[in-house]
Design a protein around this motif. Structure first.
Motif, short mmCIF file in Angstrom:
data_model
loop_
_atom_site.label_atom_id
_atom_site.label_comp_id
_atom_site.label_asym_id
_atom_site.label_seq_id
_atom_site.Cartn_x
_atom_site.Cartn_y
_atom_site.Cartn_z
N SER A 414 0.84 -1.19 0.00
CA SER A 414 0.00 0.00 0.00
C SER A 414 0.88 1.25 0.00
O SER A 414 2.09 1.18 0.21
N HIS A 415 0.27 2.40 -0.25
CA HIS A 415 0.98 3.69 -0.21
C HIS A 415 2.20 3.72 -1.12
O HIS A 415 3.21 4.36 -0.81
N GLY A 416 2.13 3.01 -2.25
CA GLY A 416 3.24 3.04 -3.20
C GLY A 416 4.46 2.26 -2.77
O GLY A 416 5.55 2.46 -3.30
N ARG A 417 4.29 1.31 -1.85
CA ARG A 417 5.43 0.57 -1.30
C ARG A 417 5.58 -0.83 -1.89
O ARG A 417 6.14 -1.72 -1.24
N SER A 418 5.14 -1.03 -3.11
CA SER A 418 5.23 -2.36 -3.72
C SER A 418 6.66 -2.71 -4.12
O SER A 418 6.98 -3.88 -4.30
N GLY A 419 7.51 -1.70 -4.32
CA GLY A 419 8.85 -1.96 -4.85
C GLY A 419 8.82 -2.29 -6.33
O GLY A 419 9.83 -2.73 -6.88
N GLU A 420 7.67 -2.05 -6.99
CA GLU A 420 7.52 -2.37 -8.41
C GLU A 420 7.59 -1.12 -9.28
O GLU A 420 7.67 0.00 -8.79
N GLN A 421 7.50 -1.35 -10.60
CA GLN A 421 7.85 -0.32 -11.57
C GLN A 421 6.96 0.92 -11.51
O GLN A 421 7.45 2.04 -11.47
N CYS A 422 5.65 0.75 -11.57
CA CYS A 422 4.78 1.93 -11.62
C CYS A 422 4.85 2.72 -10.32
O CYS A 422 4.87 3.96 -10.33
N ASP A 423 4.89 2.04 -9.19
CA ASP A 423 5.06 2.74 -7.91
C ASP A 423 6.40 3.45 -7.85
O ASP A 423 6.50 4.54 -7.27
#
Length: 559
Positions: A414-423
């Protein structure tokens, strides 16, 4: 140590269980309360641990995630039908049957940042934000269970801790650096580090009076030498991706050590952040002053510890994908410092082509806008939604949509903490929200684009084509002959589209004319394909370096 697949006894294997999970840990494994994100991974594949099957954009095992906030030892986090999942959305979509399951906890760190915000995020442990392999994270042993909604809850105990990362030993060719950054430590309120892997040319130790040009390679975090350099043939299965990569690395070694090959240093920067394995080498409201730290701390450290020609003509940049974007950004922001950038299949460099979307005009990231052309109504209409793709094969077959990618990242964090590309893009380019986390460019549930965020990204210099066009009179004279682009015509992430727009501008520049190059792959060339071997690329760089060396230069490097 990390244990291999462990299956429970046959008696436990046949015991019916429900589609709810309770995940806990003891004080012996983690003495303090934990804040982070708990996952449960479900698979029928017994070949490897479920945690190594989760998180893939395609062909990955179903997994589900929930945040935990100061979960005490002995207390349980619950994964149930309300927990978001990928690729299925809910546990109820898992058919009744026997499965291997595993629980996992990504442990977050509290950061008291200098901008006044306090956030929780995963602290990179020098593994490159690889969540399911990150030191300090917890996981359970694998259990075989029967899932059936009429059964009862599955209780999973986190009993294992991923050990510390082992940095490869230095060799006669490759050296590893890691330094604490004063600028980043001040921003994040905790010790933060930068690093590099340095590849030395043949004869470096035998010729102590020779200084060399440097190729600064941009790439994702990895502790292996630049461009996969290796001094042994690959032992991986023939035809595998690993065998191809290691084969390229061994071919580079053969060229690197041959008699007639340019003697240069190659350096890969290491700069993971709490949001991604890479900072994109720029200053950022969410990530902090990584651009300044690289330019004023990391590069000076490297150039003071290795015999590098400290002149702009002898410093060149290269990289693909993330590294392609970074190479262009560094060259544009510091045109007087670097002598050229080889930009391969970069992440979107013109946000009018953020893959297939124009983030300034389109209303939705998930669906193509309705438009008229060639006598047809194209895109979404009142009656039908046309999905935007995220990833395709070189043949054009779509593999993952933008909506699916958003679903994946929402489950990972959540809150952009996926560690993935779009975040990662949103954290690097976007503003900070009132809660201290990145403001989303689009809503992950609806796809609605926030144009205020899009305009922020443009106005703060992250749309590199926009930056180039609006600053050409100032930076253009220092960029002549320095910009070299390459991409496949069927890039897997549609990155070629932004390149076309940048070429349109640069090919029409005057006073000065840009004097660089654009090259496109043969038909059906996807992401990750370069026009030459690494050796061929290095020879091109060496020719430009040699050509741009000032008259009477005393540098004695061998080209």
């Amino acid at each position: 140590m990390i244990l291999s697949l462990c299956v429970t006894s046959p008696a436990a294997a046949v015991q019916p269980s429900g589609q709810n999970f309770e995940v806990s840990f003891s004080a012996a494994i983690h003495a303090q309360a934990a804040t982070g994100r708990v996952f449960v991974i479900i698979t029928r594949d017994a070949g490897k641990e479920p945690r190594f099957q989760a998180g893939a954009r395609y062909m990955g095992a179903p997994f589900f995630g929930v945040d935990i906030d100061h979960l005490e030892p002995g207390a349980a986090a619950k994964i149930d039908n309300s927990s978001p999942g990928y690729p299925v959305r809910t546990l109820s979509e898992i058919p009744i049957g026997d499965y291997y399951v595993q629980a996992f906890l990504s442990v977050y760190t509290e950061f008291h940042r200098s901008d006044g915000h306090t956030i929780w995020a995963h602290m990179d442990q020098w593994e490159g934000q690889d969540m399911f392999s990150s030191p300090g994270n917890l996981y359970s042993l694998v259990e075989k269970v029967h899932l059936d909604p009429s059964g009862y809850d599955v209780k999973l105990q986190l009993t294992e801790v991923i050990p510390a990362q082992t940095v490869p030993a230095d060799t006669s060719w490759a050296k590893h650096l890691k330094i604490q950054s004063k600028l980043l430590t001040e921003f994040w309120g905790r010790p933060m580090y930068l690093g590099a892997v340095v590849l030395l040319p043949k004869g470096y130790d035998e010729q102590p009076n020779v200084n060399y040009p440097v190729v600064y390679e941009q790439d994702h975090f990895r502790l292996t030498p630049p461009y996969h350099f290796r001094d042994q043939p690959s032992s991986a299965p023939e035809g595998s991706v690993l065998a191809m990569r290691e084969g390229e690395g061994f071919r580079l070694f053969q060229d690197w050590t041959s008699d007639r090959f340019p003697r240069v240093l190659m350096v890969t920067f290491l700069h993971p952040t709490p949001y991604y394995d890479d900072s994109y080498a720029v200053n950022s409201a969410n990530n902090g002053p990584y651009g300044d730290a690289i330019m004023t701390e990391l590069i000076p450290y490297i150039e003071s510890h290795f015999r590098i020609i400290r002149q702009p003509y002898a410093r060149v940049l290269s990289g693909g994908s993330t590294g392609g974007w970074e190479s262009l950004a560094l060259q544009l922001q510091h045109p007087e410092f670097f002598g050229g950038a080889w930009v391969f299949y970069p992440d979107p460099i013109d946000f009018r082509s953020w893959q297939l979307s124009n983030i300034y005009e389109d209303e939705n990231m998930f669906y193509a806008p309705g438009t008229s052309g060639i006598g047809l109504t194209l895109g979404s209409t009142e009656w039908q939604k046309v999905m935007r793709p995220f990833l395709r094969m070189a043949t054009g077959q779509v593999i993952v949509t933008q909506q699916q990618e958003s679903q994946l990242e929402a489950v990972l964090g959540s809150h952009g903490r996926s560690g993935e590309q779009c975040d990662a893009w949103k954290a690097i380019y976007g503003p900070v929200g009132e809660d201290g986390y990145p403001v989303p460019l689009w809503d992950k549930q609806t796809g609605e684009i926030n144009h205020k965020v899009a305009n922020y990204m443009r106005d703060n210099g992250y749309d590199l084509d926009y930056y180039l066009q609006h600053n050409w009179s100032r930076i253009g004279p220092q960029l002549v002959g320095k910009l070299h682009f390459y991409t496949g015509d069927m890039d897997s992430f549609y990155l070629n589209l932004a390149i076309y727009q940048t070429e349109e501008f640069l090919s029409n520049t005057k006073d000065p004319y840009y004097g660089g190059s654009f090259l496109y792959g043969r038909p059906l060339k996807g992401h990750g394909i370069r026009p030459t071997t690494t050796a061929g690329m290095l020879r091109q760089m060496a020719e430009q370096i040699s050509h741009n060396a000032p008259p009477g230069s005393t540098d004695s490097w061998n080209y």
